[in-house]
Design a protein around this motif. Structure first.
Motif, short mmCIF file in Angstrom:
data_model
loop_
_atom_site.label_atom_id
_atom_site.label_comp_id
_atom_site.label_asym_id
_atom_site.label_seq_id
_atom_site.Cartn_x
_atom_site.Cartn_y
_atom_site.Cartn_z
N GLY A 50 9.31 6.20 0.61
CA GLY A 50 10.74 5.96 0.64
C GLY A 50 11.45 6.76 -0.41
N PRO A 51 12.74 6.51 -0.58
CA PRO A 51 13.48 7.23 -1.64
C PRO A 51 12.98 6.84 -3.03
N PRO A 52 13.15 7.73 -3.97
CA PRO A 52 12.64 7.41 -5.33
C PRO A 52 13.31 6.19 -5.95
N LYS A 53 14.62 6.01 -5.69
CA LYS A 53 15.35 4.91 -6.29
C LYS A 53 15.84 3.98 -5.19
N VAL A 54 15.41 2.75 -5.21
CA VAL A 54 15.77 1.74 -4.22
C VAL A 54 16.40 0.56 -4.95
N GLU A 55 17.52 0.09 -4.38
CA GLU A 55 18.18 -1.06 -4.99
C GLU A 55 17.34 -2.31 -4.78
N VAL A 56 17.23 -3.07 -5.80
CA VAL A 56 16.44 -4.31 -5.74
C VAL A 56 17.27 -5.38 -5.04
N PRO A 57 16.73 -6.05 -4.01
CA PRO A 57 17.53 -7.08 -3.32
C PRO A 57 17.88 -8.24 -4.25
N SER A 58 19.05 -8.79 -3.98
CA SER A 58 19.52 -9.91 -4.80
C SER A 58 18.78 -11.18 -4.42
#
Length: 255
Positions: A50-58
């Motif tokens: 996947g992409p290097p930076k993924v937002e962490v789910p809330s």
């Protein structure tokens, strides 16, 4: 004496300054730097899927009960005074459906079909036994150049060739006629006919005399062959003599 040992040679008594030959320079590719930079550049490209930076789910966005059910529209109060739709017409009613016409479409269509010109089918051709159809116009089989000015005119080279063929045929006919004229049959005179007849009779007498001189017992193959040969010669001479005596006029071909 061991001839492979050269330590006792006289040349070994003279000291010599031996120097170790220099090593050849090591081969280094001119693309080494570019390849190394390229490897460093794409080294970490496929490390993750996947992409290097993924937002962490809330933590608050979790699946709740009935969250995926369809929402119904808001309830509406029933109003009795609301105007209703017109009722369905009865079987006895004949409502007017748009613009009416007194034209008889059945008779009109039948007359158009009877009086109309039949539609010509599209010209096609079939090139296989399985029935594959192709357009005839683009096949090159239609004579589209039939109305050209020079259509049907014999080309010049064909006319020239026909003249050459005609001339060659005339020369050949003249040659044949000349040969036939040279090879015309000649009539034998009475003196020549009588000389030929006497010569054949003389030859028959000589062969007959030789046949009479054969031995009485034919007990070998060479004797049988000789006898058969003399009999055939006598038959042929007799045949020729009978033909000449039968016909008074004889023609011979010129060689």
């Amino acid at each position: 004496m061991d001839t492979t040992c050269f330590s006792e040679s006289i040349y070994n008594l003279i000291p010599s300054d031996w120097k170790e030959p220099p090593h050849r320079p090591r081969y280094i590719s001119i693309f080494k730097t570019s390849i190394k930079d390229n490897m460093q550049k794409h080294k970490m490209a496929m490390k993750s899927m996947g992409p290097p930076k993924v937002e962490v789910p809330s933590p608050k966005d979790f699946l709740k009960k009935h969250s995926k059910e369809k929402t119904l529209p808001p309830k509406k109060m029933f109003d009795r005074n609301e105007p209703r739709k017109p009722p369905v017409p009865l079987r006895t009613d004949h409502p007017v459906m748009g613009i009416q016409s007194e034209k008889n479409f059945v008779n009109t269509n039948a007359a158009d079909v009877i009086m109309g010109v039949a539609k010509k089918p599209k010209p096609i051709y079939v090139d296989k036994r399985t029935g594959d159809k192709h357009d005839l116009e683009t096949s090159g089989l239609v004579p589209k150049y039939i109305n050209k000015k020079d259509y049907g005119v014999t080309p010049e080279y064909i006319c020239k060739r026909n003249e050459e063929v005609k001339k060659a045929q005339e020369e050949y006919d003249n040659y044949i006629q000349e040969n036939l004229r040279k090879a015309a049959m000649k009539k034998l005179s009475d003196e020549e006919r009588e000389a030929v007849l006497q010569g054949l009779k003389k030859n028959w007498e000589e062969v007959h005399k030789e046949f009479q001189s054969l031995s009485v017992f034919i007990d070998s193959i060479p004797k049988k062959i000789r006898k058969q040969k003399l009999e055939e010669e006598m038959k042929q001479l007799e045949h020729d003599i009978s033909i000449i005596e039968k016909h008074k006029i004889i023609y011979i071909a010129n060689k």
